[in-house]
Design a protein around this motif. Structure first.
Motif, short mmCIF file in Angstrom:
data_model
loop_
_atom_site.label_atom_id
_atom_site.label_comp_id
_atom_site.label_asym_id
_atom_site.label_seq_id
_atom_site.Cartn_x
_atom_site.Cartn_y
_atom_site.Cartn_z
N GLY A 433 0.82 -1.20 0.00
CA GLY A 433 0.00 0.00 0.00
C GLY A 433 0.86 1.26 0.00
O GLY A 433 0.58 2.21 -0.73
N LEU A 434 1.92 1.22 0.79
CA LEU A 434 2.81 2.39 0.87
C LEU A 434 3.50 2.64 -0.46
O LEU A 434 3.68 3.78 -0.88
CB LEU A 434 3.85 2.17 1.98
CG LEU A 434 4.74 3.38 2.29
CD1 LEU A 434 3.91 4.52 2.85
CD2 LEU A 434 5.83 3.00 3.27
N LYS A 435 3.88 1.57 -1.14
CA LYS A 435 4.53 1.71 -2.45
C LYS A 435 3.59 2.41 -3.43
O LYS A 435 4.00 3.26 -4.21
CB LYS A 435 4.93 0.34 -3.00
CG LYS A 435 6.12 -0.27 -2.31
CD LYS A 435 7.40 0.34 -2.79
CE LYS A 435 8.40 0.39 -1.65
NZ LYS A 435 9.48 1.30 -1.85
N ALA A 436 2.32 1.98 -3.39
CA ALA A 436 1.33 2.59 -4.29
C ALA A 436 1.08 4.04 -3.88
O ALA A 436 0.96 4.93 -4.72
CB ALA A 436 0.03 1.79 -4.24
N TRP A 437 1.03 4.26 -2.58
CA TRP A 437 0.79 5.60 -2.03
C TRP A 437 1.88 6.57 -2.44
O TRP A 437 1.63 7.68 -2.91
CB TRP A 437 0.70 5.50 -0.51
CG TRP A 437 0.47 6.78 0.23
CD1 TRP A 437 1.42 7.65 0.67
CD2 TRP A 437 -0.79 7.32 0.63
NE1 TRP A 437 0.83 8.69 1.33
CE2 TRP A 437 -0.53 8.52 1.31
CE3 TRP A 437 -2.13 6.91 0.47
CZ2 TRP A 437 -1.54 9.31 1.86
CZ3 TRP A 437 -3.13 7.70 1.01
CH2 TRP A 437 -2.83 8.88 1.68
N THR A 438 3.13 6.15 -2.27
CA THR A 438 4.24 7.05 -2.62
C THR A 438 4.34 7.24 -4.13
O THR A 438 4.80 8.26 -4.61
CB THR A 438 5.60 6.55 -2.09
OG1 THR A 438 5.77 5.19 -2.51
CG2 THR A 438 5.66 6.62 -0.59
N TYR A 439 3.88 6.22 -4.88
CA TYR A 439 3.87 6.40 -6.34
C TYR A 439 2.91 7.52 -6.72
O TYR A 439 3.21 8.35 -7.58
CB TYR A 439 3.46 5.09 -7.04
CG TYR A 439 3.48 5.22 -8.55
CD1 TYR A 439 4.64 5.02 -9.27
CD2 TYR A 439 2.32 5.57 -9.24
CE1 TYR A 439 4.67 5.17 -10.63
CE2 TYR A 439 2.33 5.73 -10.61
CZ TYR A 439 3.51 5.53 -11.30
OH TYR A 439 3.54 5.69 -12.66
N LEU A 440 1.75 7.55 -6.05
CA LEU A 440 0.74 8.55 -6.38
C LEU A 440 1.08 9.93 -5.80
O LEU A 440 0.94 10.95 -6.47
CB LEU A 440 -0.63 8.12 -5.84
CG LEU A 440 -1.34 6.97 -6.55
CD1 LEU A 440 -2.71 6.75 -5.93
CD2 LEU A 440 -1.47 7.23 -8.05
N PHE A 441 1.53 9.95 -4.54
CA PHE A 441 1.67 11.23 -3.84
C PHE A 441 3.11 11.66 -3.64
O PHE A 441 3.35 12.74 -3.10
CB PHE A 441 0.95 11.16 -2.49
CG PHE A 441 -0.50 10.83 -2.61
CD1 PHE A 441 -1.39 11.72 -3.21
CD2 PHE A 441 -1.00 9.61 -2.18
CE1 PHE A 441 -2.72 11.41 -3.35
CE2 PHE A 441 -2.34 9.30 -2.31
CZ PHE A 441 -3.21 10.19 -2.90
N LEU A 449 3.81 8.91 6.68
CA LEU A 449 3.20 8.74 8.00
C LEU A 449 1.68 8.82 7.91
O LEU A 449 0.97 8.12 8.64
CB LEU A 449 3.72 9.80 8.97
CG LEU A 449 5.05 9.47 9.65
CD1 LEU A 449 5.49 10.61 10.55
CD2 LEU A 449 4.96 8.17 10.46
N ILE A 450 1.19 9.67 7.01
CA ILE A 450 -0.27 9.78 6.86
C ILE A 450 -0.85 8.43 6.44
O ILE A 450 -1.81 7.94 7.03
CB ILE A 450 -0.64 10.87 5.82
CG1 ILE A 450 -0.28 12.25 6.36
CG2 ILE A 450 -2.13 10.80 5.47
CD1 ILE A 450 -0.41 13.37 5.34
#
Lengths: 516, 144
Positions: A433-441, A449-450
């Motif tokens: 999830g974090l990998k996808a999150w950082t890819y987007l944001f 942390l969010i």
């Protein structure tokens, strides 16, 4: 991990809802959230899990099985031809001693497996056999064997198109091969697909990779120690996960990562032990599985019932085609992307063909499924829509009952295993999830942390509440990952073919040499 | 033909004793030295996803640290001694890698230190010196 939530997916009306419903007192807000989700997302969930016209076979399962078949033929049965080479790679036969200290193929495989082997191997199989009869095992194995080719394809691409950063870390996965691979082939839409994939991954991580795990962990603990409010389990789990992913308490993650493989190995050993204790029945059990695969042995739906259950379980269980394995494997440093594909194709084999078959054999051999002594057919409980069993249990409880017949202490061990598997799955999916999150944001301490905070909040919600529609929705997100990912795999498979041909040629000519 | 001594060196007091012994012996025998530092590593251990991702970076850091803090100072100190000095930093199982380094560099004997703890841990997990004695194909000197 996938197996875990999938286990309950099939068992949804039977198992998961009652389990969730036990926590009803949390009440009012759940109902509101449920309603909102059902109103706005119900159509999407229905679309993803829709059955093909005139069958009870969901199109998404067919989507994954067909993909597995296409990749199998396209790569010339790589799972058979390359199997021996895969083993040699994992053993380290082709590892350059000068690269010692880098992640080995064995470590890559073990890390990826710890994210996939879990409750699905324990509960999912029981669900499949309970509904489809022993014959479901046969089709599950067949589908698992074909799924190996899908894993090969996605993990090769994951490594080939990953991003390497100046500090030496790497990021990869479907979103990267969608963008870079599409560009290389001159195809449009790569970045749109990558964004879609990441969107689905984040929601899937919060649902199937998180809420469902927390929920099942709680109901399993409650099963053994007695009923207590779910938010307690949720808060404890959330705090531990937070300490690990945000607080840098790596030691817990390390311990989990070391214990989970042993749990898996121990499970196989215990299964083998039970099989040895009943060695005279092993041939009979295989007979049941083969005969049941084509006749159903009294199971309603007969041959097709067995086939559908088996295919569904395998397609949903080995995570082949979802894209998560591509994220996990892409972090491994290797000169040849294809070698990572070879290693990854062992995952569905170990997960589905070996471990699931163990569970299936034990369930069949221990006789927890009620057999009519006169006809030799299974007794059908038409009210529950599955084979009648001692105590009318199914899912994890059926597996637990089967093992307890031979080894009475097994249910306690199973509880420990379920909690640990759930925990390691949460850690794995927080990573995806974090990998996808950082890819987007974008990367950054606060942004990360969010996500981590949201992730932990969802653990509490998952353990405490009965959020059927919310979890249904996030499950649908996971399968949506597969829709986007498999399309990308079809479009990029010629690149994998090129890599494979080039690699095999050099392997034959001796340019790629053995070190050990 | 002058000999070549492979010294296992990790910066510990025991390793320093071994090195001192080897330097003296090398001078007396007109031998050269290979100072070998082994970073304990098994390709069959289990890693978390973050560890997998960061492994290459960590490995680079570990090698740098080994060079600047362990091997570098020793090389500097011994440069003036007039002895032929080679160095090696490798990953793996200490005893096996020391043997491997010896065979790669043409070493004729191996010198390692021993910390003298014959406790439970050493019994259970074995010690480098103990393992080396078991598997060595060259003469070994254990410096207490």
């Amino acid at each position: 991990m996938f197996k875990r939530f999938v286990a309950a997916l099939a068992a949804w009306p039977l198992l998961a809802l009652p389990a969730l419903a036990q926590d009803e007192p949390v009440g009012g807000i759940d109902a509101t959230i449920n309603q909102i989700f059902a109103d706005y997302t119900g159509w999407y969930v229905a679309l993803i899990f829709a059955d093909l016209p005139g069958t009870n076979f969901s199109w998404i399962a067919l989507w994954l099985v067909v993909a597995a078949l296409i990749f199998t033929f396209y790569f010339g049965f790589i799972q058979l031809k390359g199997f021996a080479h895969s083993i040699k790679l994992v053993k380290g036969d082709y590892s350059d001693p000068n690269d010692a200290g880098e992640v080995s193929h064995f470590q890559a495989l073990a890390t990826a497996l710890s994210g996939t082997v879990g409750l699905g191997n324990i509960a999912g199989v029981a669900v499949a056999i309970g509904i489809g009869g022993p014959g479901a095992t046969f089709w599950m194995i067949i589908a698992g064997l074909f799924g190996m080719a899908t894993k090969f394809t996605e993990c090769t691409l994951g490594v080939k198109y990953r991003n390497e950063y100046p500090d030496g870390t790497v990021s990869g996965g479907p979103m990267y091969y969608m963008v870079k691979g599409f560009k290389e082939r001159g195809l449009p839409g790569g970045s749109v697909m990558a964004v879609l994939f990441c969107f689905f991954t984040i929601l899937g991580a919060l649902g199937g990779g998180n809420m469902f795990q927390a929920n099942q962990a709680h109901s399993q603990i409650a099963n053994v120690v007695g009923e207590f409010p779910g938010f307690i389990t949720g808060i404890v789990l959330a705090v531990i996960v937070w300490l690990v992913i945000a607080g840098g308490l790596k030691s817990i993650a390390k311990v989990t990562e070391k214990v989970v493989p042993f749990m898996g190995i121990f499970y196989v050993i215990v299964s083998l032990l039970i099989l040895i204790m009943n060695y005279d029945m092993i041939l009979w059990a295989f007979g049941q599985i083969f005969v049941g695969a084509f006749t159903g042995l009294g199971v309603v739906g007969g041959f097709t019932g067995a086939l559908i259950q088996g295919f569904r379980r395998a397609a949903f269980s080995n995570e082949a085609g979802i894209g998560s394995a591509a994220i996990a494997h892409s972090a491994v440093r290797t000169k040849e992307p294809v070698t990572e594909g070879y290693v990854a194709l062992l995952e569905p084999f170990i997960d589905t063909v070996v471990i699931c078959t163990m569970t299936a054999l034990v369930i069949v051999i221990t006789g927890v499924l009620n057999l009519d002594p006169e006809t030799g057919l299974y007794v059908w409980n038409s009210e529950a829509g599955r084979i009648s069993t001692e105590g009318e249990v199914q899912g994890v409880a059926l597996t637990s009952a089967a093992y307890a017949r031979a080894l009475p202490w097994f249910p306690v061990l199973l509880m420990v295993a379920v909690v640990l598997f759930a925990f390691s799955t949460m850690l794995s999916w927080s990573y995806y999830g974090l990998k996808a999150w950082t890819y987007l944001f974008g990367e950054g301490k606060v942004k990360e942390l969010i996500f981590k905070f949201i992730f932990c909040v969802f653990i509490v919600i998952g353990a405490a509440a009965s959020l059927g529609p919310v979890i249904d929705f996030s499950d649908a997100m996971l399968f949506s990952m597969a829709v986007v990912n498999v399309i990308a795999l079809y479009l990029l498979m010629p690149i994998v073919r090129g890599e494979l041909d080039h690699y095999v040629k050099r392997l034959r000519s001796g340019e790629i040499k053995k070190f050990n | 033909m002058p000999g070549k001594m492979v010294v296992g060196y990790d910066g510990s007091p025991a390793a320093r004793r071994a090195l001192d012994y080897a330097v003296a012996a090398a001078k007396a025998q007109n031998a050269s030295l290979v100072i070998a530092h082994v970073l304990e590593w098994s390709p069959y251990s289990f890693l978390t996803k973050e560890e997998v991702e960061e492994r290459h970076m960590r490995r680079t850091q570990e090698l740098e640290r080994a060079e600047t803090h362990v091997i570098g100072p020793v090389r500097e100190k011994l440069e003036k001694s007039g002895l032929g000095i080679e160095t090696a930093i490798r990953y793996g199982h200490s005893a096996e890698i020391l043997l491997k380094i010896a065979s790669d560099t043409g070493g004729t004997q191996i010198v390692v230190g021993r910390d003298g703890n014959g406790g439970l841990a050493a019994r259970m997990f074995g010690s480098t010196a103990g393992t080396l004695v078991q598997i060595a194909t060259l003469p070994c000197t254990i410096v207490p």
